[in-house]
Design a protein around this motif. Structure first.
Motif, mmCIF file in Angstrom:
data_model
loop_
_atom_site.group_PDB
_atom_site.id
_atom_site.type_symbol
_atom_site.label_atom_id
_atom_site.label_comp_id
_atom_site.label_asym_id
_atom_site.label_seq_id
_atom_site.Cartn_x
_atom_site.Cartn_y
_atom_site.Cartn_z
ATOM 1 N N LEU A 1 26.953 6.954 -21.784
ATOM 2 C CA LEU A 1 27.693 7.379 -22.969
ATOM 3 C C LEU A 1 29.086 6.773 -22.961
ATOM 4 O O LEU A 1 29.576 6.303 -21.935
ATOM 5 N N MET B 1 25.508 10.476 -17.761
ATOM 6 C CA MET B 1 26.646 10.353 -18.676
ATOM 7 C C MET B 1 27.253 8.952 -18.654
ATOM 8 O O MET B 1 28.036 8.601 -19.541
ATOM 9 N N THR C 1 33.574 9.366 -27.937
ATOM 10 C CA THR C 1 33.521 10.798 -28.255
ATOM 11 C C THR C 1 32.333 11.485 -27.617
ATOM 12 O O THR C 1 32.430 12.623 -27.130
ATOM 13 N N ARG C 2 31.191 10.811 -27.603
ATOM 14 C CA ARG C 2 29.993 11.431 -27.015
ATOM 15 C C ARG C 2 30.173 11.692 -25.520
ATOM 16 O O ARG C 2 29.762 12.743 -25.009
ATOM 17 N N LEU C 3 30.810 10.764 -24.830
ATOM 18 C CA LEU C 3 31.089 10.978 -23.409
ATOM 19 C C LEU C 3 32.056 12.139 -23.223
ATOM 20 O O LEU C 3 31.861 12.992 -22.351
ATOM 21 N N LEU D 1 32.679 14.758 -25.204
ATOM 22 C CA LEU D 1 32.047 16.050 -25.483
ATOM 23 C C LEU D 1 31.101 16.457 -24.363
ATOM 24 O O LEU D 1 31.064 17.619 -23.950
ATOM 25 N N ALA D 2 30.327 15.494 -23.861
ATOM 26 C CA ALA D 2 29.349 15.801 -22.817
ATOM 27 C C ALA D 2 30.026 16.271 -21.535
ATOM 28 O O ALA D 2 29.636 17.289 -20.943
#
Length: 497
Positions: free
Chosen positions: A384, A381, A387-389, A391-392
Motif C-alpha cells: 500500500l 501493508m 492514504t490507503r497505507l 489508514l491501514a
C-alpha cells in the motif's frame, strides 16, 4: 492490644446498601482504626465514600504516564542514534545494537523490581513512587546527553534499576478504591502506561534531531544541535519533575501498625473479624499458583507486546528494499500518538463495560485471538501507499494497542486478586521482575531477529518481513493457550468468568 487503646478511635462501619435512617445488622459493627496509620485513614475514607476516587486515580494515571515515557521515547530515533554513534559496521547491523540498547532498561528493572516491591511493603508506596520519579529526572536527562554507546547503555541500565515504581503503583491502584472499582483502578495503570508508551515515541519522533527537523528554530551549534536527542529527554524529565512535586499530595495506603487485621468491636463489646473483606490465607507467595500462573501468562503477552513495539518502529523506518515502509521518525511518532489517543478512548469509555460483561479471563482470550490475524496483516501493508497505507497502519496500530491493554489489564487483575495487601507489593515486585526479564529479552531478540530478517528478504519461504510477524504470532498463540486450564488457575472470585 496493651496501651494502644488510647491511640485508637472507632468509627461506624456502614454497609453500602444501607438506606438513610436504616441500618443492616452488619452496620451495627464498629471498626477500630489506628490513629496515625495512613492505611486506616484510607480505609476510613473508602468506608464513608462509595463513589469512584477520581483524584487518587488521576495521581495513579499521571505518575504511571510519566514513568512510562522514557521507556519508549527512544524507539523513533533509536535507529538514527545508533547510526550516529557509529558502532554498527554496516546498515544491517544497526538493529542488533539497537536491540541491546532498548533492552538495557528492562535488564536493570529485572534485577531490582522485587527489591522495590518488598521495600514498598515495608515503608510504604509513596516513598518508592517519589524516589522513582526522581531517578527519571536525573538519568533520563543524562541519557539525552549520551554521545557514546557505553554511556547510553549505562544510563538506561541505571534508570531501569532505580525506577521501582511499577510494582507499588499497581498495589496502590487497588488500595485507594473499594473492591468494585479494582478493575477500573488497574485499567488506569494500564491506560497511563499505554499512553506513556505511545506519547513517548511521539515526543521522541517530533523532537529528536531538532536542528535537522526545525533548522529555523534550532542551530547546529546549539546544545540541541550538538546533542540531537537531548530535547525529547529534557521534556520528559520536566514532566517527571512536575509529577515528583505532585507526589507531595499523594496519600499513603499501607497500614503502618503491627496488627494489619483490624479488630472489630461489636456494640455489645464482643469482637469479631472484619466483615468487609475476608483476609487471604498467608502462605508462601511462591507457592501461590493462581498468582504464579497469572504472572507467567502476563509475561508471555508482555514479551509479544514489547517485541511488537520495537519491530513496528524499526520496520516502519527501514527501507522498502528490506520489506519496510521507509517512513521518517516523525511519521512513526504520529502513528503511535494516534494509537495512544484511540487507546485512551477505549480505556475511558469501553474497557470497563468489556470487563463487566466478559470478565478478566474471557476478555483476555478474545483479545489474544483477535490479535493473531491483525499481526499477520502487517507485512502486507508494504503493498500500500499514500492514504490507503496511512489508514491501514493507523487503524491496525490503534486496534492492536486496545487488544494488548485488554489482555495485560485482565491478567494484572488476576495477580492482585490472588494476594492480600501485606503481600501485594512483593507480588507485583515478582511480576515486574519477571515481566522486565521478558521485556529485556524482547527488544534484544527483536533487534537480532530484525537484522536477520533483513538479510533474507528474498527467501522463498516466509521472506524477512513476513517471518518477523509470524514469530510474533507464535508467541501470541502460546500466550492464548496459557489462559486455559489446567495451566491457568484463577482466584475463586473469578471462577465464574
Amino acid at each position: 492490644m496493651g496501651d494502644t487503646t488510647t491511640r485508637n478511635r472507632t468509627y461506624p462501619a456502614c454497609s453500602e446498601d444501607d438506606d438513610a435512617g436504616e441500618r443492616s445488622p452488619a452496620s451495627e459493627e464498629q471498626v477500630l482504626y489506628y490513629e496515625g496509620c495512613p492505611g486506616c485513614v484510607m480505609d476510613r475514607k473508602k468506608e464513608r465514600s462509595t463513589g469512584t476516587p477520581y483524584m487518587e486515580f488521576f495521581y495513579v494515571g499521571v505518575t504511571t504516564f510519566a514513568s512510562a515515557l522514557p521507556i519508549s521515547s527512544l524507539y523513533p530515533f533509536l535507529y538514527f542514534m545508533i547510526e550516529d554513534m557509529r558502532v554498527a559496521k554496516n546498515e544491517q547491523d544497526i538493529g542488533f545494537y539497537a536491540g541491546f540498547l532498548g533492552a538495557s532498561y528492562m535488564i536493570g528493572r529485572c534485577f531490582a523490581s522485587l527489591f522495590w516491591g518488598v521495600v514498598a511493603d515495608r515503608i510504604g508506596r509513596k516513598p518508592i513512587i517519589a524516589f522513582s520519579m526522581f531517578t527519571v529526572v536525573i538519568f533520563n536527562t543524562l541519557f539525552g546527553l549520551s554521545v557514546k554507546y557505553w554511556m547510553a547503555i549505562t544510563t538506561r541500565l541505571l534508570l531501569g534499576s532505580l525506577n521501582g515504581m511499577l510494582a507499588p503503583i499497581k498495589a496502590y491502584s487497588v488500595e485507594v478504591c473499594r473492591p468494585e472499582h479494582h478493575a477500573l483502578g488497574l485499567s488506569v495503570v494500564s491506560t497511563g502506561w499505554g499512553i506513556g508508551l505511545v506519547a513517548g515515541p511521539a515526543i521522541g519522533g517530533y523532537l529528536a534531531q531538532p536542528a535537522k527537523q526545525y533548522p529555523n528554530l534550532f542551530s547546529e551549534k546549539s546544545i540541541f544541535g550538538r546533542f540531537p536527542y537531548f530535547l525529547p529527554c529534557l521534556i520528559i524529565s520536566l514532566v517527571a519533575l512536575a509529577v515528583l512535586i505532585s507526589c507531595i499530595w499523594l496519600p499513603e495506603t499501607l497500614h503502618m501498625h503491627k496488627n494489619l487485621e483490624r479488630e472489630v468491636e461489636m456494640v455489645d463489646g464482643s469482637t469479631a473479624a472484619p466483615h468487609r473483606e475476608a483476609p487471604h490465607k498467608e502462605k508462601s507467595i511462591y507457592k501461590n499458583w493462581p498468582l504464579m500462573s497469572a504472572i507467567l501468562a502476563y509475561c508471555v503477552f508482555t514479551l509479544n507486546d514489547t517485541a511488537y513495539s520495537e519491530i513496528l518502529s524499526l520496520w516502519a523506518v527501514s527501507d522498502r528494499k528490506y520489506g519496510g515502509l521507509s517512513l521518517p521518525s516523525k511519521d512513526v511518532g504520529q502513528i503511535l500518538a494516534v494509537s495512544g489517543a484511540g487507546l485512551l478512548m477505549y480505556q475511558l469509555f469501553m474497557y470497563r463495560h468489556v470487563h463487566r460483561y466478559l470478565g478478566s479471563i474471557i476478555s483476555s482470550r478474545i483479545a489474544a485471538a483477535l490479535s493473531i490475524p491483525l499481526i499477520a496483516a502487517f507485512p502486507f501493508m508494504t503493498h500500500l501507499s499514500g492514504t490507503r497505507l496511512g489508514l491501514a497502519i493507523y487503524f491496525a496500530a490503534a486496534i492492536k494497542g486496545a487488544l494488548a491493554t485488554t489482555i495485560l489489564t485482565g491478567t494484572c487483575i488476576l495477580q492482585n486478586s490472588a494476594v492480600s495487601q501485606s503481600q501485594r507489593g512483593a507480588a507485583n515486585g515478582i511480576s515486574t521482575t519477571a515481566m522486565s526479564l521478558f521485556k529485556a529479552i524482547a527488544p534484544a531478540g527483536a533487534g537480532v531477529l530484525f537484522s536477520w530478517a533483513q538479510k533474507r528478504q528474498h527467501a522463498a519461504f516466509f521472506p524477512g518481513d513476513q517471518m518477523i510477524f509470524l514469530i510474533l504470532n507464535i508467541v501470541e498463540v502460546i500466550g492464548l493457550v496459557m489462559t486455559f486450564k489446567p495451566f491457568l488457575t484463577v482466584p475463586k472470585q473469578h471462577e465464574s468468568k
